[in-house]
Design a protein around this motif. Structure first.
Motif, PDB file in Angstrom:
ATOM      1  N   GLN B 107      69.006  38.743  91.912  1.00  0.00           N
ATOM      2  CA  GLN B 107      68.898  39.015  90.628  1.00  0.00           C
ATOM      3  C   GLN B 107      68.819  40.277  89.857  1.00  0.00           C
ATOM      4  OE1 GLN B 107      66.258  36.149  89.111  1.00  0.00           O
ATOM      5  NE2 GLN B 107      67.128  34.502  90.232  1.00  0.00           N
ATOM      6  N   GLU B 108      67.982  41.066  90.508  1.00  0.00           N
ATOM      7  CA  GLU B 108      67.884  42.655  90.354  1.00  0.00           C
ATOM      8  C   GLU B 108      69.255  43.290  90.637  1.00  0.00           C
ATOM      9  OE1 GLU B 108      64.478  43.007  90.030  1.00  0.00           O
ATOM     10  OE2 GLU B 108      65.158  44.990  88.539  1.00  0.00           O
ATOM     11  N   TYR B 109      70.144  42.976  91.492  1.00  0.00           N
ATOM     12  CA  TYR B 109      71.227  43.659  91.467  1.00  0.00           C
ATOM     13  C   TYR B 109      72.306  43.314  90.394  1.00  0.00           C
ATOM     14  CZ  TYR B 109      76.314  43.750  93.325  1.00  0.00           C
ATOM     15  OH  TYR B 109      77.651  43.947  93.374  1.00  0.00           O
ATOM     16  N   ILE B 110      72.122  41.935  90.193  1.00  0.00           N
ATOM     17  CA  ILE B 110      73.035  41.696  88.745  1.00  0.00           C
ATOM     18  C   ILE B 110      72.664  42.330  87.461  1.00  0.00           C
ATOM     19  CG2 ILE B 110      73.729  39.851  87.582  1.00  0.00           C
ATOM     20  CD1 ILE B 110      73.714  37.756  89.935  1.00  0.00           C
ATOM     21  N   GLU B 111      71.406  42.550  87.430  1.00  0.00           N
ATOM     22  CA  GLU B 111      70.776  43.289  86.213  1.00  0.00           C
ATOM     23  C   GLU B 111      71.425  44.631  86.461  1.00  0.00           C
ATOM     24  OE1 GLU B 111      66.484  43.374  86.269  1.00  0.00           O
ATOM     25  OE2 GLU B 111      66.687  44.961  84.753  1.00  0.00           O
ATOM     26  N   ALA B 112      71.352  45.239  87.308  1.00  0.00           N
ATOM     27  CA  ALA B 112      72.073  46.716  87.603  1.00  0.00           C
ATOM     28  C   ALA B 112      73.408  46.769  87.188  1.00  0.00           C
ATOM     29  CB  ALA B 112      71.567  47.407  88.998  1.00  0.00           C
ATOM     30  N   SER B 155      70.047  37.988  82.228  1.00  0.00           N
ATOM     31  CA  SER B 155      68.625  37.877  81.397  1.00  0.00           C
ATOM     32  C   SER B 155      68.016  39.175  81.360  1.00  0.00           C
ATOM     33  CB  SER B 155      67.954  36.590  81.474  1.00  0.00           C
ATOM     34  OG  SER B 155      66.811  36.422  80.360  1.00  0.00           O
ATOM     35  N   ASP B 156      67.848  39.619  82.425  1.00  0.00           N
ATOM     36  CA  ASP B 156      66.943  40.695  82.655  1.00  0.00           C
ATOM     37  C   ASP B 156      67.648  41.874  82.032  1.00  0.00           C
ATOM     38  OD1 ASP B 156      65.163  39.544  84.112  1.00  0.00           O
ATOM     39  OD2 ASP B 156      65.846  39.664  86.037  1.00  0.00           O
ATOM     40  N   LEU B 157      69.143  41.934  82.041  1.00  0.00           N
ATOM     41  CA  LEU B 157      69.746  42.873  81.175  1.00  0.00           C
ATOM     42  C   LEU B 157      69.099  43.536  79.738  1.00  0.00           C
ATOM     43  CD1 LEU B 157      71.990  45.142  80.761  1.00  0.00           C
ATOM     44  CD2 LEU B 157      73.445  43.121  80.277  1.00  0.00           C
ATOM     45  N   GLY B 159      66.258  43.471  78.611  1.00  0.00           N
ATOM     46  CA  GLY B 159      65.129  44.620  78.673  1.00  0.00           C
ATOM     47  C   GLY B 159      65.556  45.893  78.724  1.00  0.00           C
ATOM     48  N   GLU B 160      66.583  46.073  79.708  1.00  0.00           N
ATOM     49  CA  GLU B 160      66.981  47.240  79.852  1.00  0.00           C
ATOM     50  C   GLU B 160      67.798  47.984  78.543  1.00  0.00           C
ATOM     51  OE1 GLU B 160      65.928  48.940  82.123  1.00  0.00           O
ATOM     52  OE2 GLU B 160      65.291  47.281  83.229  1.00  0.00           O
ATOM     53  N   LEU B 161      68.305  47.107  77.943  1.00  0.00           N
ATOM     54  CA  LEU B 161      69.214  47.611  76.875  1.00  0.00           C
ATOM     55  C   LEU B 161      68.488  47.970  75.530  1.00  0.00           C
ATOM     56  CD1 LEU B 161      72.178  44.842  76.663  1.00  0.00           C
ATOM     57  CD2 LEU B 161      71.998  47.354  77.413  1.00  0.00           C
ATOM     58  N   MET B 162      67.166  47.155  75.643  1.00  0.00           N
ATOM     59  CA  MET B 162      66.112  47.613  74.455  1.00  0.00           C
ATOM     60  C   MET B 162      65.701  49.055  74.748  1.00  0.00           C
ATOM     61  SD  MET B 162      62.503  47.941  74.480  1.00  0.00           S
ATOM     62  CE  MET B 162      61.845  46.813  75.767  1.00  0.00           C
ATOM     63  N   ARG B 163      65.303  49.315  76.075  1.00  0.00           N
ATOM     64  CA  ARG B 163      64.964  50.618  76.653  1.00  0.00           C
ATOM     65  C   ARG B 163      66.140  51.652  76.086  1.00  0.00           C
ATOM     66  NH1 ARG B 163      62.965  47.908  81.161  1.00  0.00           N
ATOM     67  NH2 ARG B 163      60.630  47.756  80.948  1.00  0.00           N
ATOM     68  N   PHE B 164      67.032  51.193  76.550  1.00  0.00           N
ATOM     69  CA  PHE B 164      68.337  52.038  76.276  1.00  0.00           C
ATOM     70  C   PHE B 164      68.391  52.313  74.880  1.00  0.00           C
ATOM     71  CE2 PHE B 164      72.918  51.798  75.303  1.00  0.00           C
ATOM     72  CZ  PHE B 164      73.276  52.894  75.592  1.00  0.00           C
TER      73      PHE B 164
HETATM   74 MN   LIG Z   1      64.514  45.192  84.300  1.00  0.00          MN
END
Ligand SMILES: [Mn+2]
Ligand SMILES: [Mn+2]
Lengths: 224, 257, 224, 257, 224, 224, 224, 224
Positions: B107-112, B155-157, B159-164
């Motif tokens: 899942q972490e890989y898919i997020e990245a 789904s984790d993506l 959160g990263e988009l928010m930071r971005f």
């Molecule tokens: Mn994350």
């Protein structure tokens, strides 16, 4: 267990408890000093530029006063046991870093580096297995400075200082770029770094407001 | 009981022991590999944020993001390499046996991967693309990608988009990008909602997505409020701010601090 | 997400939910059978030796009846997804193993092996990526048999059968030695294995009681 | 801010990144090593139980236990080998930095080692012996053993001794051994009690020790109750039971089942 | 246990589990509808004012569609057993209340009362021992509306609708004053009510931003 | 257990539970009053300056009404048992402190001290072993006032009262400086104190907005 | 919120909390009675057979006394709200069932059925929407009786009554067989049923001890 | 905040934390003594009857030693603040009660009453607003004694002392009957009381084992 073994272990454990008590005393001392620094630095938000340097001098002298605490700790902590006990004074130390870095920024506009802060707090290279300033604690202190600067950007404008937010903006952007280079775990540092973007956003808003207000007074050079 | 029976019982249990040991050993190997994958993926995410933020005056957004994505894919090749070596460990019915060990890293890989993909294409990476990324050159999957891992990784993506979007605000064009991300995350949220019925963990993650979305909405709101005071188009406002702010910074203004 | 992708995913998820429902139906069927076997086997504790074989025959026919369930599952579960769904029927299967192993022991004094039990339940080699009997489930069933045998040792004596506990003692000791060969993690199997020693202890106590009571009736050969 | 400053900040953070990455990498390596150590130690404990239980008619208890202990030590050499390779990772002030990663495996190792030692010597392994076992040939420790890990590892031993005493009941001499273990675990409990004031986790583990002790006491009680009905010395009772019970088992009694 | 007693008990237990299954089916149906309503209502945050009424009509027709579910429940639930089973559909019902109250507010600016919502969902007085809308569930739904409105206040401004937050602020203020007088013992309800303060603060800050910049005028409402 | 001992123990246990019931009644009474005060004080956020003093008078009379509750408690609580039961009314009391301090600030711009609040609530020196106002409860109430004032700063601007935030900013700054010098060990209190920073930031931002737009002039206050 | 609506909601909330208080009073009354029954029944473990019937009479009269409580509840609980409030008295009721079933067993050796227990406690058919005895509560009470009987088997032997364990064993065996056929979904009930195995084992061990020493003869019961 | 107020508050806060430190010192002292008593009393499980009285004498002298601690506390704790600080020493006190009650039982077979224990620990009536023994703490100590006695019953038999379990059984039965009549609202106390049933069952099983084998005779005690 043999009586001798029992005694040996008991002695070791008693030594540790006693050590903990002695460290706690130093930390109480440290806390008093950091409380005073924080209370003094809180005044930067409503101090006019001309009296700020006197205020910073007061804080500087408390920072120097912290050297007796670090020295005290270095004398108490046994060799190689730095990481065992550091959590006890970590919070105080982060606050001291905060004070040191903030004072330096307000004095010179520069970021006080880890080594510089470490020196200011009187830490010595030869103590590094007992008392030293870790990267994490230093970075925590720096983040606290950014939190404070976003507040200062706002209050400077209230005090009529319209350049301060723009300077802060440049400084904080650099710092943020620095933090972005780190591969952080999901720990406190990560969480606090995550919050930095809100400070940046706030500062940006002040810069935005100030720049557009300046419109009336400053001649505009069309952007290229 | 005949002593021959005793021997048989012993023999049977020797077989059981080998089977159990083999299971535990494989499980350990997969846990370790999964930790490595998690670490590499997290580092890739940091890398992507960094590349986007550092910018480069000579590149426009599209070029900048594409370059970042490419570097991200490159780093993720390492993960794909690990998955290639894991293929025999997860063959046949084994994948489902070790699913709990594999999922977190996957899942972490898919997020990245989906972050890089979003930067390049501006859309969610399709299921088939993710599966292809963990397949060999002939398109033979190292293991079957489950819908659940795919969705939970995506789904984790958000959160990263928010930071971005928030930390990119001060970039030139950052305000416009925030608006785009806002719309995109809204559509993610809506798309994922349909699947929460089937995937329980996704429901929890939707709460995180909702929080991220609200943070983006607040950001977009602040932009709207501030620019509404002026009767100029947003791009022009941006230019003015950039000019004034750079004028105030002629190589250090420490003197009057 | 593209509409086509959305649809694809939705189809996959719906298939899974439907599959789950169909498996649940089979498991309900399975449960009915295992409840019946357990209720019947509970009677061994107060059934005199001469009628026990009729009782075991009843259970055997239910075991055979379970084959329709395993067949049903094999037809439903998609290839390679055995480990995905097995938890749904694992409890029922463990109980079926328990019944099968207990019946075999009471019939022949032998331990029914994994393959033998698997065959009795109608599992086929070619289904092994969909339905099969794992080592763990088999071992859980065997442990349940030991739990039951410690109870049987006690009740046999009440029924006047003084040899049974001694036979059970030998059988269980062998099994325990077998279990001791395994390297178990801290999971349910480990916990249940841990409890076996209390069954052994109970059986030992019965053997002790019975042996010393036999003293009066059996001529003693002095131990060497 | 001068652009030279920008460079300095960047340079400083590059240093921080390297430091943080190095920390995380080392932490990962130690976590993985610790998992391996835990697994090996657990296997050793199973091995010891197995060797004791399997017995061997030709050996008396002392010989049997000593042989088991030797094989246990042998297996634990693998763990010691791992610790030897970890020496540089834990040098100087590093041990305390990574203590939380090292402790779980270390305590499991001490549990296994102390079990073997108990079988051989019938006493608790002294602190210095444990330290010596994780030192090189010159007696130079791979790292400093903390009192806390030592005691917490020993505390787990009581649970294994409980298993050992109850499942050994049907061994010849098992009843007598249970009495010995009962007294031994009582003294462990009393010894450890003094240290709970200083080591919080030990207090929790003392509860486990108490439970184990009660189980052993119940076992010893059952022995006392049953033998008190007869006016014969216990050893003779044991012999009678063994004889009667073996007579009833002339190579399988399936016929009348 | 007498065979007759046993049969009676088993019948009772079986009836209950069958009943539970049938209620679950209705609840699944209910959930589908509420999910659809929530998904549609989620669009209010980015729908321009002129198309919003079409959106609300869609939701209204789903609300009407819920009447078949409440009817279905009323037919299944045995007399007097409302309180036994209500927890099964309580969450769905709260969501339906949320939809109904939000649609009414967006259509007319009014608060839909308990009776009005109950009617809309097709509940009948004569079903009250089987299906009805409790005060608690109604209040939960209303609180969810306030949560949503604070988000809407923000997004309306983004869409350039500067009057919406002022209307929302007025509506929520009234609601909050009403809630303040309730003697809430129910823990969850009280905790959720306490959280309303954050929504109100957020809305007030939006109104502040709008009025400070004179983007809309806030009428001074005489306090009641 | 001797019958006499048993009776004595039972009497003690029964007395306690009866006492608890009677205190609960008083607390319910207290809660009604505090709920009313909170609801009334909530109106300060949308009440124009000229009608605010009537509103405060209403609250003042409820504060006086609380004296009957404190008297009631003093009559019920047995000598020396203040610390045993105080948690039961602590929340209500903190809210009363909040009301009292807020009313005083809005009336006179001053901070009501612990003794003053204690007197207003009718507490008497001679009750101190049964009912009294602790430092912790007083400080909790004061912190709640600051939370409310940050909200008031925002809403005052909406109402066109641009001086209020500046006054509030000054008051809160002083309070914050005071709190900073306290050696707070108490965990909840410390956490709530830490949260004051957010209120202060919010207030400073309001002052910033007002001063940036020259809606009011912020006097430069010489730092103390 | 309309004032009328608000009043209505507040009335509903207040009625509920008042109702809760009144039910609590009845439950306290109920608890006193069940406490007395449990304390009295505890004496069966050391009461010789000849005085046991006097003891049971005492309990019977308390059971009759419970009728005033069930009547009280029936008068307080509003129509149709049985399932809303039943959890408040469920524990007391289970204990009353326990007492009733245990007394019946000790008097007649029979299992008191659900209807019989319900009648004894004075429940009336026409109250069933307010107060009634559910299957689950009945079964809980019965399981508690088995828990107690395993203890009684032990203590009877101590008192020299060697036939009691044999009778108990027979009774519990029948009960257990009955329970085995129930399709228990309810989690607590299933867990408690599973615990019956331990009671049964204990009872069987007592019978074993008695028969091994030929203190009583165990009749071989043909399996049913 | 006025400087005077601030000072007063700081003084109060400092006094409290100093007081806490001083109480903690006394509690540490107390803990050392209770740890010693527990360690010594732990030996009763393997001490032969003839040396037990020497062991008890040792404990008695430590109990007397506790009087200096209670005196110390009485001197430190301010008037009326018993209930504020009691939780700090409550655990130690419960352990001291445990020791005192256990020693009395082993010496005389009697239950030491609350007053007796209180006297032994040197508590004085005139300290009751600072240090005293509450009913709850006393009962906790007594329950711990029962827990210990069930273990002692087992270990006495191992030591060949077959009468001890019978005496213990009698003592615990009386105690349990007493406890049954208490109206325990306190949750922890009730839960611990409920656990007594397991101790009682265990003791009864030991008595059963002893009487079954005629190792001692159990007198038939007429029920009270
Ligand atoms: Mn994350
Ligand atoms: Mn272990």
């Amino acid at each position: 267990m043999e009586a001798a073994d029992l005694d040996q272990i008991n002695t070791l454990l008693d030594t540790d408890s006693e050590l903990r008590e002695r460290i706690k005393d130093q930390v109480n001392e440290f806390d008093k000093k950091t409380r005073l620094m924080v209370a003094t630095l809180n005044k930067i938000h409503f101090t006019p530029p001309d009296t700020i340097s006197a205020l910073l001098d007061t804080v500087k002298s408390v920072i120097v006063g912290c050297q007796s605490v670090t020295k005290g700790l270095a004398e108490i902590v046994p060799p190689n046991q730095f990481w065992r006990w550091k959590d006890m004074w970590s919070n105080s130390l982060k606050t001291a870093v905060f004070a040191s870095v903030l004072v330096e920024y307000l004095s010179s506009g520069q970021l006080a580096g880890l080594q510089q802060v470490s020196d200011q707090l009187g830490m010595r290279e030869e103590w590094k297995d007992r008392v030293s300033l870790t990267v994490e604690d230093y970075l925590h202190g720096v983040i606290s400075v950014v939190n404070e600067l976003s507040r200062l950007a706002v209050n400077s404008v209230t005090l009529g200082n319209f350049d301060q937010p723009i300077k802060i903006s440049h400084f904080v952007k650099e710092l943020f770029a620095g933090f972005s280079m780190l591969n952080l775990k999901n720990d406190t540092l990560r969480r606090r770094f995550d919050s930095l973007k809100y400070d940046m956003k706030k500062i940006e808003e002040v810069v935005y407001d100030v720049s557009l207000r300046k419109l009336a007074t400053v001649p505009i050079v069309p952007s290229t | 009981m005949a002593s021959s029976d005793q021997g048989q019982i012993r023999l049977a249990f020797q077989g059981f022991r080998d089977e159990i040991d083999a299971y535990n050993d494989r499980r350990e190997r997969l846990i370790k590999a999964s930790r490595d994958i998690t670490n590499l993926s997290k580092k890739t995410i940091f890398l992507l944020h960094r590349l986007v933020l550092e910018g480069d005056a000579s590149l426009d957004d599209k070029q900048l993001f594409t370059r970042a994505a490419k570097k991200g894919y490159e780093k993720l090749h390492q993960v794909q390499g690990i998955y290639a070596t894991l293929k025999p460990e997860l063959e046949g019915d084994r994948f489902w046996r070790y699913e709990r060990q594999v999922s977190p890293g996957l899942q972490e890989y898919i997020e990245a991967l989906s972050f890089a993909y979003y930067l390049e294409h501006g859309v969610l990476i399709p299921y088939n693309e993710v599966q292809k990324s963990i397949s060999d050159a002939e398109g033979e999957p190292y293991f079957h990608l489950t819908v659940s891992d795919y969705l939970l990784g995506l789904s984790d993506l958000t959160g990263e988009l928010m930071r971005f979007s928030i930390s990119g605000l001060s970039r030139k064009g950052g305000r416009r990008k925030a608006l785009e991300v806002c719309a995109f995350v809204r559509s993610c949220k809506a798309d994922f909602e349909r699947f929460t019925e089937h995937i329980r963990d996704l429901r929890k993650k939707q709460n995180v997505t909702n929080n991220s979305l609200e943070k983006i909405e607040d950001t977009v709101y602040a932009i709207a409020v501030r620019s509404s005071e002026y009767d100029l188009p947003p791009e022009m406002l941006d230019d003015i701010v950039a000019t004034v702010s750079s004028q105030s910074n002629p190589g250090g203004g420490e003197d009057d601090l």
